[in-house]
Each structure stands twice: as C-alpha cells, then as structure tokens.
Scaffold this motif. Sequence first.
Motif, PDB file in Angstrom:
ATOM      1  N   GLN A  21       0.844  -1.193   0.000  1.00 48.75           N
ATOM      2  CA  GLN A  21       0.000   0.000   0.000  1.00 48.75           C
ATOM      3  C   GLN A  21       0.879   1.242   0.000  1.00 48.75           C
ATOM      4  O   GLN A  21       1.686   1.455   0.905  1.00 48.75           O
ATOM      5  N   TRP A  22       0.713   2.065  -1.013  1.00 51.49           N
ATOM      6  CA  TRP A  22       1.450   3.316  -1.110  1.00 51.49           C
ATOM      7  C   TRP A  22       0.912   4.276  -0.055  1.00 51.49           C
ATOM      8  O   TRP A  22      -0.299   4.488   0.070  1.00 51.49           O
ATOM      9  N   THR A  23       1.809   4.874   0.718  1.00 48.56           N
ATOM     10  CA  THR A  23       1.419   5.798   1.787  1.00 48.56           C
ATOM     11  C   THR A  23       2.060   7.178   1.595  1.00 48.56           C
ATOM     12  O   THR A  23       2.084   7.970   2.526  1.00 48.56           O
ATOM     13  N   GLY A  24       2.535   7.448   0.405  1.00 43.29           N
ATOM     14  CA  GLY A  24       3.298   8.662   0.167  1.00 43.29           C
ATOM     15  C   GLY A  24       2.560   9.813  -0.476  1.00 43.29           C
ATOM     16  O   GLY A  24       3.181  10.763  -0.944  1.00 43.29           O
ATOM     17  N   GLU A  63       5.856  11.176  -1.876  1.00 45.13           N
ATOM     18  CA  GLU A  63       6.861  10.330  -1.239  1.00 45.13           C
ATOM     19  C   GLU A  63       6.762   8.920  -1.811  1.00 45.13           C
ATOM     20  O   GLU A  63       5.707   8.514  -2.307  1.00 45.13           O
ATOM     21  N   ARG A  64       7.831   8.199  -1.714  1.00 43.91           N
ATOM     22  CA  ARG A  64       7.885   6.844  -2.261  1.00 43.91           C
ATOM     23  C   ARG A  64       7.496   5.794  -1.216  1.00 43.91           C
ATOM     24  O   ARG A  64       7.569   4.604  -1.461  1.00 43.91           O
ATOM     25  N   ASP A  65       7.058   6.222  -0.050  1.00 43.03           N
ATOM     26  CA  ASP A  65       6.770   5.319   1.062  1.00 43.03           C
ATOM     27  C   ASP A  65       5.615   4.368   0.761  1.00 43.03           C
ATOM     28  O   ASP A  65       4.639   4.732   0.098  1.00 43.03           O
ATOM     29  N   HIS A  66       5.757   3.166   1.285  1.00 37.62           N
ATOM     30  CA  HIS A  66       4.709   2.152   1.195  1.00 37.62           C
ATOM     31  C   HIS A  66       4.856   1.201   2.373  1.00 37.62           C
ATOM     32  O   HIS A  66       5.859   1.222   3.081  1.00 37.62           O
ATOM     33  N   VAL A  67       3.846   0.376   2.563  1.00 34.36           N
ATOM     34  CA  VAL A  67       3.871  -0.641   3.608  1.00 34.36           C
ATOM     35  C   VAL A  67       3.579  -1.982   2.952  1.00 34.36           C
ATOM     36  O   VAL A  67       2.605  -2.120   2.206  1.00 34.36           O
ATOM     37  N   ALA A 110      15.472   5.389   5.909  1.00 35.71           N
ATOM     38  CA  ALA A 110      15.103   4.662   7.121  1.00 35.71           C
ATOM     39  C   ALA A 110      14.173   3.483   6.823  1.00 35.71           C
ATOM     40  O   ALA A 110      13.877   2.697   7.711  1.00 35.71           O
ATOM     41  N   ARG A 111      13.707   3.363   5.572  1.00 31.31           N
ATOM     42  CA  ARG A 111      12.794   2.288   5.190  1.00 31.31           C
ATOM     43  C   ARG A 111      13.498   1.323   4.236  1.00 31.31           C
ATOM     44  O   ARG A 111      14.446   1.695   3.571  1.00 31.31           O
ATOM     45  N   TRP A 112      13.019   0.108   4.193  1.00 32.54           N
ATOM     46  CA  TRP A 112      13.578  -0.901   3.292  1.00 32.54           C
ATOM     47  C   TRP A 112      13.200  -0.572   1.847  1.00 32.54           C
ATOM     48  O   TRP A 112      12.059  -0.215   1.565  1.00 32.54           O
ATOM     49  N   ILE A 137       6.172  -4.308   6.908  1.00 31.74           N
ATOM     50  CA  ILE A 137       7.515  -3.868   6.532  1.00 31.74           C
ATOM     51  C   ILE A 137       7.395  -2.475   5.920  1.00 31.74           C
ATOM     52  O   ILE A 137       6.742  -2.306   4.885  1.00 31.74           O
ATOM     53  N   PRO A 138       8.025  -1.469   6.545  1.00 33.63           N
ATOM     54  CA  PRO A 138       7.983  -0.131   5.956  1.00 33.63           C
ATOM     55  C   PRO A 138       8.933  -0.059   4.754  1.00 33.63           C
ATOM     56  O   PRO A 138      10.113  -0.375   4.870  1.00 33.63           O
ATOM     57  N   GLY A 139       8.413   0.339   3.622  1.00 32.87           N
ATOM     58  CA  GLY A 139       9.217   0.392   2.409  1.00 32.87           C
ATOM     59  C   GLY A 139       9.248   1.774   1.795  1.00 32.87           C
ATOM     60  O   GLY A 139       8.422   2.638   2.107  1.00 32.87           O
TER      61      GLY A 139
END
Length: 146
Positions: A10-13, A26-30, A52-54, A39-41
Amino acid sequence: MKHHYQLNVQWTGNRGSGTSGYREYERDHVISAPGKPAIPGSSDPAFRGDAARWNPEELLLASASACHKLWYLHLCADAGIAVTAYEDAAEGTMLDERFERIVLRPRVTIVTGDRELALQLHHTAHEKCYIANSVNFPILCEPLIA
C-alpha cells in the motif's frame, strides 16, 4: 510442487496532490500480509526514497541471502553438521538500473561435522535456492567456516 504467495503493498506517500509532479509525492509504502509484521518500504534514497525504510533492492538482496541460509542450514542438519552461528555480510551491485551481481559472504560456525563438506554444502544450497534460480544475474558465494 507449486507454491503461491500473496501480500499487499500500500502506497502511503500521497502528500495531498498525489503524483501531480515528480517531487510532489513520497515513495513510502507498507508491505503487509495477514499475521505478519508490516515492513515499511520506500525507494532507494538515490531515487528520492526514505533511507530509514527498506527498499526493493535491499529486499531482493535479503531474499537471496535468506534463501541460501535456509537451504544451507537444512543441508547441514541432514549431513550431521551442527551449525551454531551463521551471519552473512551480503552485497549487491546495480548498474544501469539492473542488478549486476550479488555476493554472499556467510560466516558459519560449526561444532560437529566435516569442515570440507560444510564448505561444499554452500554450492548445493546455491543450486537449490529459489531466488538464485529465479534471477538473471550471478549470485556468488564466498563462505568462511569457523
């Protein structure tokens, strides 16, 4: 034997305007699956990701290392080799947005069993590793037995 795997990414960015511009999100996802820790990605910091994320590249490297380790421990158990410690300082190299190679550097401590066989079993583990058999670049192994 066929195996099937399923997970959710799931994209969270989204900062509010979605992908309205390259620098606007942001490129953040879970990464998640039922019954497992999330896993925070993100992407690699070189691609505007959160260090700080994988990132996917690290997860691919971790998958290759973990798959080799799991096969190796299984083979050692079958061969009567007692492994008491295993640590891999794995490295991956990308060139032009492709993995060029991965180098596994497992450091293994055994307390019983044949030392030469323990070294040879790394070759067998590599042959059996699902990840190594699924990629189109070399995965090298430089083991050390203590």
